[in-house]
Design an enzyme around this catalytic site. Structure first.
Site, PDB file in Angstrom:
ATOM      1  N   SER A 117     -43.393   7.351 -40.981  1.00  0.00           N
ATOM      2  CA  SER A 117     -44.388   7.231 -39.908  1.00  0.00           C
ATOM      3  C   SER A 117     -45.545   6.333 -40.309  1.00  0.00           C
ATOM      4  O   SER A 117     -46.114   5.639 -39.473  1.00  0.00           O
ATOM      5  CB  SER A 117     -44.926   8.615 -39.541  1.00  0.00           C
ATOM      6  OG  SER A 117     -45.577   9.183 -40.656  1.00  0.00           O
ATOM      7  N   ASN A 118     -45.903   6.327 -41.603  1.00  0.00           N
ATOM      8  CA  ASN A 118     -47.149   5.654 -41.990  1.00  0.00           C
ATOM      9  C   ASN A 118     -46.985   4.178 -42.341  1.00  0.00           C
ATOM     10  O   ASN A 118     -47.967   3.496 -42.584  1.00  0.00           O
ATOM     11  CB  ASN A 118     -47.841   6.406 -43.136  1.00  0.00           C
ATOM     12  CG  ASN A 118     -46.982   6.568 -44.364  1.00  0.00           C
ATOM     13  OD1 ASN A 118     -45.752   6.492 -44.286  1.00  0.00           O
ATOM     14  ND2 ASN A 118     -47.607   6.795 -45.499  1.00  0.00           N
ATOM     15  N   SER A 146     -39.631   8.637 -34.658  1.00  0.00           N
ATOM     16  CA  SER A 146     -39.948   8.775 -33.229  1.00  0.00           C
ATOM     17  C   SER A 146     -41.390   8.356 -32.917  1.00  0.00           C
ATOM     18  O   SER A 146     -41.699   8.014 -31.776  1.00  0.00           O
ATOM     19  CB  SER A 146     -39.686  10.208 -32.758  1.00  0.00           C
ATOM     20  OG  SER A 146     -40.026  11.113 -33.762  1.00  0.00           O
ATOM     21  N   GLY A 200     -41.711  10.787 -46.278  1.00  0.00           N
ATOM     22  CA  GLY A 200     -42.316  11.682 -45.292  1.00  0.00           C
ATOM     23  C   GLY A 200     -42.792  12.962 -45.922  1.00  0.00           C
ATOM     24  O   GLY A 200     -43.267  12.970 -47.065  1.00  0.00           O
ATOM     25  N   GLU A 224     -39.320  10.384 -50.960  1.00  0.00           N
ATOM     26  CA  GLU A 224     -40.677  10.223 -51.481  1.00  0.00           C
ATOM     27  C   GLU A 224     -41.542  11.099 -50.594  1.00  0.00           C
ATOM     28  O   GLU A 224     -41.577  10.896 -49.381  1.00  0.00           O
ATOM     29  CB  GLU A 224     -41.035   8.739 -51.389  1.00  0.00           C
ATOM     30  CG  GLU A 224     -42.240   8.355 -52.170  1.00  0.00           C
ATOM     31  CD  GLU A 224     -43.398   8.102 -51.258  1.00  0.00           C
ATOM     32  OE1 GLU A 224     -44.154   9.067 -51.028  1.00  0.00           O
ATOM     33  OE2 GLU A 224     -43.545   6.975 -50.782  1.00  0.00           O
ATOM     34  N   CYS A 261     -49.407   7.444 -49.232  1.00  0.00           N
ATOM     35  CA  CYS A 261     -48.883   8.430 -50.190  1.00  0.00           C
ATOM     36  C   CYS A 261     -49.608   8.333 -51.527  1.00  0.00           C
ATOM     37  O   CYS A 261     -49.534   9.248 -52.341  1.00  0.00           O
ATOM     38  CB  CYS A 261     -47.389   8.263 -50.364  1.00  0.00           C
ATOM     39  SG  CYS A 261     -46.860   6.580 -50.227  1.00  0.00           S
TER      40      CYS A 261
HETATM   41  P1  NAP Z   1     -41.668  14.055 -41.488  1.00  0.00           P
HETATM   42  O1  NAP Z   1     -42.046  15.110 -40.547  1.00  0.00           O
HETATM   43  O2  NAP Z   1     -41.135  14.489 -42.794  1.00  0.00           O
HETATM   44  O3  NAP Z   1     -40.591  13.120 -40.750  1.00  0.00           O
HETATM   45  C1  NAP Z   1     -39.990  11.989 -41.374  1.00  0.00           C
HETATM   46  C2  NAP Z   1     -38.601  11.793 -40.789  1.00  0.00           C
HETATM   47  O4  NAP Z   1     -37.751  12.843 -41.231  1.00  0.00           O
HETATM   48  C3  NAP Z   1     -38.558  11.826 -39.281  1.00  0.00           C
HETATM   49  O5  NAP Z   1     -37.563  10.940 -38.824  1.00  0.00           O
HETATM   50  C4  NAP Z   1     -38.162  13.255 -38.978  1.00  0.00           C
HETATM   51  O6  NAP Z   1     -37.511  13.405 -37.742  1.00  0.00           O
HETATM   52  C5  NAP Z   1     -37.229  13.562 -40.127  1.00  0.00           C
HETATM   53  N1  NAP Z   1     -37.236  14.986 -40.460  1.00  0.00           N
HETATM   54  C6  NAP Z   1     -38.325  15.740 -40.718  1.00  0.00           C
HETATM   55  N2  NAP Z   1     -37.954  17.007 -40.984  1.00  0.00           N
HETATM   56  C7  NAP Z   1     -36.610  17.050 -40.886  1.00  0.00           C
HETATM   57  C8  NAP Z   1     -35.640  18.067 -41.024  1.00  0.00           C
HETATM   58  N3  NAP Z   1     -35.995  19.318 -41.327  1.00  0.00           N
HETATM   59  N4  NAP Z   1     -34.335  17.759 -40.857  1.00  0.00           N
HETATM   60  C9  NAP Z   1     -33.966  16.508 -40.561  1.00  0.00           C
HETATM   61  N5  NAP Z   1     -34.841  15.481 -40.400  1.00  0.00           N
HETATM   62  C10 NAP Z   1     -36.149  15.751 -40.559  1.00  0.00           C
HETATM   63  O7  NAP Z   1     -42.879  13.093 -41.789  1.00  0.00           O
HETATM   64  P2  NAP Z   1     -43.924  12.391 -40.794  1.00  0.00           P
HETATM   65  O8  NAP Z   1     -43.520  12.510 -39.382  1.00  0.00           O
HETATM   66  O9  NAP Z   1     -44.095  11.045 -41.315  1.00  0.00           O
HETATM   67  O10 NAP Z   1     -45.284  13.141 -41.019  1.00  0.00           O
HETATM   68  C11 NAP Z   1     -45.438  14.526 -41.138  1.00  0.00           C
HETATM   69  C12 NAP Z   1     -46.189  14.838 -42.413  1.00  0.00           C
HETATM   70  O11 NAP Z   1     -45.526  14.223 -43.525  1.00  0.00           O
HETATM   71  C13 NAP Z   1     -47.595  14.287 -42.525  1.00  0.00           C
HETATM   72  O12 NAP Z   1     -48.540  15.067 -41.895  1.00  0.00           O
HETATM   73  C14 NAP Z   1     -47.792  14.244 -44.000  1.00  0.00           C
HETATM   74  O13 NAP Z   1     -48.175  15.508 -44.471  1.00  0.00           O
HETATM   75  C15 NAP Z   1     -46.454  13.917 -44.545  1.00  0.00           C
HETATM   76  N6  NAP Z   1     -46.273  12.498 -44.935  1.00  0.00           N
HETATM   77  C16 NAP Z   1     -46.322  12.199 -46.240  1.00  0.00           C
HETATM   78  C17 NAP Z   1     -46.116  10.891 -46.634  1.00  0.00           C
HETATM   79  C18 NAP Z   1     -46.146  10.532 -48.062  1.00  0.00           C
HETATM   80  O14 NAP Z   1     -45.941   9.373 -48.348  1.00  0.00           O
HETATM   81  N7  NAP Z   1     -46.380  11.432 -48.971  1.00  0.00           N
HETATM   82  C19 NAP Z   1     -45.894   9.883 -45.719  1.00  0.00           C
HETATM   83  C20 NAP Z   1     -45.830  10.220 -44.374  1.00  0.00           C
HETATM   84  C21 NAP Z   1     -46.030  11.543 -44.010  1.00  0.00           C
HETATM   85  P3  NAP Z   1     -38.382  13.806 -36.427  1.00  0.00           P
HETATM   86  O15 NAP Z   1     -39.195  12.621 -36.106  1.00  0.00           O
HETATM   87  O16 NAP Z   1     -37.397  14.157 -35.397  1.00  0.00           O
HETATM   88  O17 NAP Z   1     -39.199  14.979 -36.868  1.00  0.00           O
END
Ligand code: NAP
Length: 487
Positions: A117-118, A146, A200, A224, A261
């Protein structure tokens, strides 16, 4: 899921065609993807801006980084030595006779890449995971994020144009959208999938990792995930550079509204008058920051929840918070402080709060600083801010930091990850699922290959990289010596 079945079967068919192409063909393909993205720059950047709230200059820079990454991998495969060819010729006189054995890295097969996402460009559809997988000879199925589905689809259009122009198999790269828990899960579980790249959340990454390990034939997931990137401020530099350190770190903590990150989420130092001065200045700098919109509503809500929970913990005090209150969808830049006595007892304080938030941990002495560093989980980065006198007096702290993270930084900020051969963007769990690999830089290609040894093969049957004449002119280890000539 029948659609995913078709997608993965197509990816497997394409792999048979793509994996055996000459390096020069893949070089042209990667460069063409970069050219197609470049020619669509205006609409890509505009669409990403509308979908992610990221400012235009940042997105323009990220797009350039993305095309440069593709060109970097094109250059890597053009040079060719990345396959780590090793040749040990036969010795029939030896007892027992020694066989002719030759090893190189070969692509694993179809790879699934989850867009982040980022980073709508650099860690998404045509980002580092896709570029490194294609360079390895693997085919790619992208699960677009998404939060920027339109941008992802437009980048995929650019890739499709490159596929057509270069005459690649039409399913060399494919793009699917949809929910992670259905589409994403089915992709990871599909028998034709051989590896997964993900950036993510900790929960998303570990869920996918578990799914991959529960398969009949487990596959690697290079996720990551979560890192708070501790920064150690040593006393002499705090004394000599109080103001500039406060300015530099306020900027790093709030860069891109903290949505990196490598955001410095933990500031560590031993208590002193000058530390108090530094934290007061840092607080003032944070107060002057204007809240900005975060990437999407989910991330903003998750940040607000994490921030409120962190601030509600016993012994936490606010050091500085943006003077302007955040509007709809905006983050609230904040720095808080806590004693190391409390930090050591409360695991909640060690969790990532993804956004412009950092916690200063005030240690009683160097021994307690060591205890704090020892307690921390795996990180992407750890930083040390120090003068030469500090370095001399803290050798043990610096050595300890090397056990903690994939990148150790001296006198700089962790935000900003250079894309180059020497970069490590990885680290022990939970920063990633596999500390042996990096997701940034040319060695990211190693995630999508496996070593294969050819024993007793005729020269004409060997891949070019292992032939006697060395037709690719690459560096190889021949009978334990580096060489770039033929045998
Ligand atoms: P995310 O929720 O982990 O989603 C990333 C991708 O993985 C999306 O395509 C998501 O699909 C999919 N996904 C998530 N959970 C899943 C599961 N249980 N089973 C299958 N696929 C799954 O990350 P995000 O949307 O980027 O952001 C949410 C949080 O992630 C942030 O608030 C932050 O805390 C963290 N984040 C951390 C980093 C880092 O570099 N450390 C970077 C970005 C975000 P959907 O879109 O359908 O959910």
């Amino acid at each position: 899921m029948s659609d995913i079945n078709v997608v993965m079967q197509n990816a497997a068919d394409a792999f048979k065609a793509y994996s055996v192409l000459a390096p020069a063909v893949k070089v042209d393909f990667l460069n063409e993807i970069a050219a197609q993205i470049e020619s669509a720059r205006e609409v890509l950047v505009k669409t990403a801006n509308e979908e992610t709230n990221l400012p235009l200059p940042r997105l323009n820079g990220e797009l350039t980084r993305t095309t440069n990454q593709l060109k970097l991998f094109a250059n890597l495969i053009k040079e060719g030595s990345w396959v780590e060819a090793a040749i040990d010729t036969a010795d029939k006189q030896r007892t027992p006779p020694k066989p002719d054995t030759r090893k190189m890295l070969l692509p694993v097969g179809p790879v699934v890449v989850f867009g982040a996402s980022n980073f709508p460009f650099a860690f998404s559809t045509a980002g580092g995971d896709t570029a490194s997988a294609l360079a390895s000879g693997s085919t790619v199925v992208i699960k677009g994020h998404s939060a920027h589905a339109k941008t992802s689809s437009l980048v995929f259009d650019a890739i499709k144009k490159a596929i057509e122009k270069c005459g690649m198999h039409p399913y060399t790269v494919q793009h699917v959208l949809g929910s992670g828990s259905t589409v994403g899960k089915a992709l990871v579980q599909h028998p034709e999938t051989t590896g997964v790249g993900f950036t993510g959340s900790l929960s998303g990454g570990t869920t996918l990792w578990k799914l991959a390990n529960d398969r009949e034939r487990p596959i690697p997931v290079f996720a990551e995930m979560s890192s708070i990137n501790p920064v150690v401020f040593l006393p002499d530099t705090l004394e000599k550079n109080t103001e500039s350190l406060a300015k530099t770190y306020a900027a790093s903590i709030t860069l891109g509204m903290g949505q990196f990150c490598t955001n410095p989420g933990l500031l560590l130092a031993v208590k002193s008058k000058v530390l108090d001065d530094f934290l007061a200045l840092l607080g003032n700098e944070i107060e002057a920051i204007t809240p900005q919109k975060m990437l999407h509503k989910g991330i903003q809500e998750s940040f607000t929840k994490g921030l409120n929970e962190a601030l509600a913990q016993k012994g936490i005090r606010k050091i500085g918070q943006a003077a302007q209150e955040p509007g709809d969808g905006e983050a609230y830049p904040t720095v808080a402080g806590v004693s190391a006595d409390i930090f050591l007892q409360n695991p909640h304080l060690r969790e990532e709060v993804f956004g412009p938030y950092s916690l200063a941990v005030i240690c009683n002495d160097k021994k307690q600083l060591t205890e704090v560093l020892t307690l921390l989980k795996g990180q992407l980065t750890t930083t040390i801010m120090a003068t030469d006198a500090d370095i001399e007096a803290h050798d043990d702290i610096i050595k300890l930091q090397q056990t903690l993270a994939g990148r150790i930084i001296l006198n700089d900020v962790p935000t900003g990850v250079e894309v180059c051969a020497s970069m490590v963007h990885g680290g022990p769990f939970p920063s990633t699922t596999d500390a042996r690999y990096t997701s940034v830089g040319t060695t990211a290609i190693k995630r999508w290959v496996r070593p294969v040894c050819f024993q007793g093969f005729k020269d004409s049957m060997l891949p070019d990289a292992l032939k006697n004449s060395n037709p690719l002119n690459i560096w190889r280890i021949v009978n334990n010596e580096y060489s770039n000539t033929g045998l």
